[in-house]
Design a protein around this motif. Structure first.
Motif, PDB file in Angstrom:
ATOM      1  N   GLY A  96       0.781  -1.222   0.000  1.00  0.00           N
ATOM      2  CA  GLY A  96       0.000   0.000   0.000  1.00  0.00           C
ATOM      3  C   GLY A  96       0.817   1.277   0.000  1.00  0.00           C
ATOM      4  O   GLY A  96       2.035   1.279  -0.194  1.00  0.00           O
TER       5      GLY A  96
ATOM      6  N   ARG B  76      -2.235  11.820  -7.794  1.00  0.00           N
ATOM      7  CA  ARG B  76      -2.718  10.956  -6.725  1.00  0.00           C
ATOM      8  C   ARG B  76      -3.541   9.803  -7.258  1.00  0.00           C
ATOM      9  O   ARG B  76      -3.507   8.690  -6.699  1.00  0.00           O
ATOM     10  N   ASP B  77      -4.282  10.018  -8.345  1.00  0.00           N
ATOM     11  CA  ASP B  77      -5.029   8.918  -8.966  1.00  0.00           C
ATOM     12  C   ASP B  77      -4.066   7.848  -9.474  1.00  0.00           C
ATOM     13  O   ASP B  77      -4.291   6.645  -9.279  1.00  0.00           O
TER      14      ASP B  77
ATOM     15  N   ARG C 213      -2.478   5.994  -6.486  1.00  0.00           N
ATOM     16  CA  ARG C 213      -3.373   5.020  -5.868  1.00  0.00           C
ATOM     17  C   ARG C 213      -3.349   3.698  -6.635  1.00  0.00           C
ATOM     18  O   ARG C 213      -3.307   2.618  -6.035  1.00  0.00           O
ATOM     19  N   GLU C 214      -3.334   3.768  -7.964  1.00  0.00           N
ATOM     20  CA  GLU C 214      -3.293   2.553  -8.770  1.00  0.00           C
ATOM     21  C   GLU C 214      -1.963   1.825  -8.618  1.00  0.00           C
ATOM     22  O   GLU C 214      -1.919   0.597  -8.516  1.00  0.00           O
TER      23      GLU C 214
ATOM     24  N   ALA D 241      -1.464  -0.097  -5.307  1.00  0.00           N
ATOM     25  CA  ALA D 241      -2.214  -1.346  -5.197  1.00  0.00           C
ATOM     26  C   ALA D 241      -1.343  -2.531  -5.595  1.00  0.00           C
ATOM     27  O   ALA D 241      -1.649  -3.679  -5.237  1.00  0.00           O
TER      28      ALA D 241
ATOM     29  N   ASP E 151      -7.587   9.865   1.427  1.00  0.00           N
ATOM     30  CA  ASP E 151      -8.264   8.695   1.990  1.00  0.00           C
ATOM     31  C   ASP E 151      -7.632   7.387   1.541  1.00  0.00           C
ATOM     32  O   ASP E 151      -7.743   6.371   2.222  1.00  0.00           O
ATOM     33  N   GLU E 152      -6.962   7.402   0.386  1.00  0.00           N
ATOM     34  CA  GLU E 152      -6.395   6.156  -0.126  1.00  0.00           C
ATOM     35  C   GLU E 152      -5.098   5.751   0.559  1.00  0.00           C
ATOM     36  O   GLU E 152      -4.585   4.663   0.325  1.00  0.00           O
TER      37      GLU E 152
ATOM     38  N   ASP F 274      -2.778   4.097   3.137  1.00  0.00           N
ATOM     39  CA  ASP F 274      -2.996   2.950   4.020  1.00  0.00           C
ATOM     40  C   ASP F 274      -2.353   3.138   5.387  1.00  0.00           C
ATOM     41  O   ASP F 274      -2.879   2.678   6.394  1.00  0.00           O
TER      42      ASP F 274
END
Length: 249
Positions: free
Chosen positions: A31, A175-176, A179-180, A183, A199-200, A202
């Motif tokens: 994360g 940030r998008d 986030r990917e 993962a 929020d993404e 961890d």
């Protein structure tokens, strides 16, 4: 355990108090982790030590369970380091630059070229792959840096203040992408701006004075916020409360 500092001491000058003293920190194995703290907290030193750009005066930087000095080859291939300014060559296109970095990390020329194209597509820069890096925006250069990490099978990605200087739209796009990426690959991102605590995230690590003041999930960090804080200011409130509590000890 993938990457960690083990009882590390570091000072920039012998006559100055160490920035870090017998400091231990392990990068979470999955994360997105935000390394948060005010200027002078020791974040940049921690990141530079993990990136191998400086060496500790005492203690060890450990990668895959081994001291970095004996795991240099694996480290070079599997740890990606993105400083605040991506050190691109202005004469190379985005794809040429990403391929060059992948080749430096151990990929063959053919494989590096193929993976560079795929990596740029993953970060939304396929249409810019033939454009010289000199003509890319700050936000696009940050994504080129991420593509460099994806093109050589990084096991951990280190980002030092990657959103500094980006406008709101560029920050959102970055940030998008982040986030990917997080993962699939553990990401450690340092910042002094609580706005980067999305929020993404961890995990949140809060540093101040060369020590970890908080380390845990984003929810546990936000629980320190003032109960009366409005939702949009909870991260800022939690940050202030934790620093204030530690300063009172």
């Amino acid at each position: 355990m993938t990457l960690m500092l083990d009882r590390v001491t570091f000072s920039y000058h012998r006559w100055i108090r160490p920035v870090l003293s017998r400091f231990t920190y392990e990068v979470p194995g999955q994360g997105l982790t935000i390394l948060l703290g005010p200027n002078g907290a020791g974040k940049s030193t921690t990141m530079a030590l993990l990136a191998g750009t400086i060496e500790p005066k005492a203690g060890e930087v450990r990668f895959l369970g081994s001291d970095l000095t004996s795991a240099r080859r694996e480290y070079r291939r599997h740890v990606a380091w993105l400083p605040q300014r991506v050190p691109t060559s202005r004469q190379l296109t985005a794809r040429e630059y990403v391929a060059y970095v992948a080749w430096l990390k151990g990929e063959s020329r053919t494989c590096a070229w193929d993976r560079a194209g795929a990596a740029l597509d993953q970060v939304g820069l396929a249409e810019q792959s033939g454009r010289k890096t000199a003509g890319l925006s700050g936000g696009q250069l940050r994504r080129v840096g991420i593509a460099c990490a994806l093109a050589h099978d990084a096991r951990v990605i280190l980002l030092d203040e990657p959103t500094a200087g980006l406008d709101p739209h560029q920050r959102t796009v970055f940030r998008d992408v982040l986030r990917e990426v997080a993962a699939r690959v553990p990401v450690l991102m340092s910042t002094h701006d609580v706005a980067d605590l999305a929020d993404e995230a961890d995990t949140v690590t809060l540093m101040d004075g060369g020590r970890v003041r908080h380390h845990g999930g984003t929810r546990s960090f936000l629980e320190h916020a003032d109960p009366e804080a409005v939702p949009a200011r909870r991260a800022e409130s939690a940050y202030s409360v934790l620093l204030r509590l530690d300063g009172a000890r």
